[in-house]
Enzyme design. Structure first.
Site, PDB file in Angstrom:
ATOM      1  N   GLY A  87      18.413  18.241  63.227  1.00 14.52           N
ATOM      2  CA  GLY A  87      17.923  19.611  63.294  1.00 14.52           C
ATOM      3  C   GLY A  87      19.009  20.591  62.922  1.00 14.52           C
ATOM      4  N   LYS A 147      23.520  19.326  70.535  1.00 21.23           N
ATOM      5  CA  LYS A 147      23.666  20.527  69.713  1.00 21.23           C
ATOM      6  C   LYS A 147      25.150  20.899  69.669  1.00 21.23           C
ATOM      7  CE  LYS A 147      20.817  24.018  70.158  1.00 21.23           C
ATOM      8  NZ  LYS A 147      20.183  25.254  70.696  1.00 21.23           N
ATOM      9  N   ASP A 155      12.375  33.801  71.435  1.00 20.34           N
ATOM     10  CA  ASP A 155      12.346  33.123  70.134  1.00 20.34           C
ATOM     11  C   ASP A 155      11.322  31.988  70.137  1.00 20.34           C
ATOM     12  OD1 ASP A 155      13.101  32.878  67.505  1.00 20.34           O
ATOM     13  OD2 ASP A 155      14.811  31.580  67.910  1.00 20.34           O
TER      14      ASP A 155
END
Length: 594
Positions: free
Chosen positions: A317, A338, A436
């Protein structure tokens, strides 16, 4: 002697009445009856049992919500008031949580200091305003428990305390306090100290030489504390939970010697977090407890090995602040890691927001934060691995993805994502505005269950707030129109974005497509125009048409259009949307909206 008694005596002389033996039980009843009669004829204005000063102190409190408190009745019988079982006149407990109390507490709350026998004070989960007097704690010599959490109190922490006090529990969380907290507040008797969700600043209120042997729970999270964690924390031998999420500029986390049994939830911003038992060059990976407890004692070395040193082959991602990598641990467990990069200030904010939000919110429809780490200036966030990636990937990127998302699967995804959003908006404390919501932030597990992800732009909303001031952020096509007029983030803004996701699932069109003509470039405007022209069915994904679900899709379309209303006040809450989605396919859904 009265005339009636004279007559009685005269009558007895004339008529001889044989004596009748009186049983002892009967005599006792007669005796008690006389006392009952005496009590009944006493004046109603007799003084109340409770101490007069205690009663007056309670009556002076500025509670706008009516209580059954009256100067003509015993204050020991009032709502929320408990008196000493031995010395009945003195008030020892005042407990009025969740009573809808409002009013400005200062300066009237100083009258509480007249309750010199008060041991428990609980006014939590109300709407009380104002500040506390500096001598509140020191003026209550018997106080053991004070809970004023979830109000609107402001100002600084009471600055004086009694070293010989009986204080055990202090809870001032979820208010608007600021300033510093003196270390002298944590007297040896305190076992629970919770000041989370305020704006306190300065050093951590734990003295290095202080005797904090009773401390078992310490929550300083979501404040503005600065500086290192003091070595005194390591001397708290009974400490079981320590929560402190804030920026520790150029410092190391040194929890002390009892890290094996203490729940440390801390975060460092500028440097490697290390623990005494670890090698000097090894960063500490801070893990959150999981239901399966499958991840234990994870080190940065294992993370590097699990991602093949963050090789390109393991990228799964890409976000605005870095890449997401697949990590496969030695035991076969998979994680999504991440790796944040870019502008230090923005990365710091993203890192903080993720840890704050996901350490607070835990739900089956939210992505689970497994741990985090700071290594060589790089910030890492570790999540549960989602086998099926993002909803965006299945709708717009995967070649055969849309055909595998039939209508029942799409509806379940909406319901699951909605449940995750409902948890953020209504259940977890403090509430979270995501800011978001989009299809790429809705991840799917191996069973296509939805998990809301990516809290890098999220903000925590404290009780009694309706919004948080912020800069204009979000993703084009999902940003509510009002965000361009005022830089505030609201729960209703999230509802607009969720409505766009609903339209995206119905149409399989992106929210904003630059290559299309101006009239059909924005998904929301195009759908609204098609409805005005009486052609709502034409907006649906061709792969969904003719499968017998048209009525259900029309119902969801109605809900989505309510969510994307230009007026945020006319948008439904997530609770209403969840209820409607549950009823899709029934007539009840239309009745509820009408």
């Amino acid at each position: 002697m009265s005339s009636s008694l004279v007559r009685m005596k005269h009558d007895k002389q004339k008529v001889k009445v044989p004596a009748i033996p009186t049983p002892p039980t009967f005599r006792l009843l007669c005796y008690l009856g006389q006392w009952v009669l005496v009590l009944l004829i006493l004046p109603c204005s007799a003084s109340a049992a409770c101490d007069r000063l205690d009663r007056d102190a309670l009556l002076s409190l500025p509670f706008n919500t009516p209580l059954n408190w009256s100067a003509s009745t015993d204050c020991c019988l009032w709502d929320g008031v408990t008196c000493d079982p031995v010395e009945h006149s003195r008030v020892v407990r005042l407990s009025l949580p969740r009573r809808g109390l409002s009013g400005v507490v200062s300066p009237a709350i100083t009258n509480l200091t007249r309750l010199t026998r008060l041991t428990h004070l609980n006014l939590s989960h109300n709407s009380l305003l104002g500040s506390l007097p500096d001598d509140l704690l020191s003026s209550l010599p018997s106080i053991a428990v004070i809970d004023l959490s979830f109000n609107r109190l402001i100002g600084r922490f009471p600055q004086s305390s009694n070293e010989s006090s009986h204080l055990q529990i202090i809870n001032l969380s979820s208010n608007f306090f600021n300033g510093t907290i003196p270390a002298s507040i944590l007297v040896p008797s305190v076992s629970v100290f919770n000041v989370s969700n305020n704006s306190f600043s300065g050093p951590i209120p734990v003295s290095n030489g202080g005797n904090h042997t009773s401390l078992t729970f310490l929550d300083l999270s979501f404040n503005k504390f600065t500086g290192p964690i003091p070595p005194g924390i390591g001397l708290c031998s009974r400490l079981q939970t320590f929560r402190a999420v804030w920026m520790l500029s150029n410092r190391k986390i040194i929890p002390g010697g009892n890290t094996d049994k203490t729940d440390f939830e801390t975060m460092s911003s500028q440097s490697t977090a290390v623990a005494p038992e670890l090698d000097k060059d090894t960063s500490l990976v801070i893990l959150f407890p999981t239901k399966t407890n499958e991840i234990k004692d994870l080190s940065i070395t294992e993370i590097l090995k699990a991602t093949d040193n963050f090789s390109q082959a393991n990228i799964i991602g890409c976000g605005g602040f870095g890449l997401v990598y697949r990590a496969t641990l030695a035991n076969g467990t998979r994680l999504a890691v991440k790796k944040l990069s870019g502008d230090l200030g923005l990365v710091e904010r993203e890192f903080t927001a993720e840890v704050e939000a996901l350490s607070t919110a835990q739900h089956e429809n939210l992505v689970s934060l497994q741990g985090y780490c700071v290594h060589d200036g790089v910030r890492l966030l570790m999540y549960s691995y989602m086998e099926n990636g993002s909803l965006d990937y299945w709708l717009h990127e995967k070649v055969d993805g849309p055909s595998q998302l039939d209508w029942p699967i799409r509806l379940d995804i909406l319901r699951g994502a909605g449940c995750g959003l409902a948890y953020m908006h209504q259940i977890c404390e403090p509430h979270i505005v995501h800011r978001d919501i989009k299809s790429s932030n809705i991840l799917l597990d191996d069973k296509f269950q939805a998990h809301v992800a990516d809290f890098g732009l999220s903000r925590l909303i404290l009780p009694y707030q309706t919004h948080v001031t912020t800069e204009l952020v979000g993703t084009l096509g999902y940003i509510p129109p009002e965000y361009g007029q005022a830089w505030v983030a609201t729960l209703r803004g999230d509802m607009y974005s969720f409505g766009v996701v609903m339209l995206e699932l119905l149409t399989r069109k992106r929210p904003f497509e630059v290559c299309k003509s101006r009239g059909s470039r924005e998904l929301v405007g195009w759908v609204q125009q098609m409805r005005r022209e009486g052609k709502p069915e034409e907006v649906f994904d061709p792969l969904l048409r003719g499968k017998g679900f048209e009525e259900e899709m029309l119902q969801v379309l109605d809900v989505a259009c309510l969510c994307v209303n230009q007026n945020p006040l006319k948008r439904p809450t997530i609770k209403e949307v969840i209820n409607w989605l549950k009823d899709v396919g029934t007539s009840q859904q239309h009745e509820d909206k009408n």
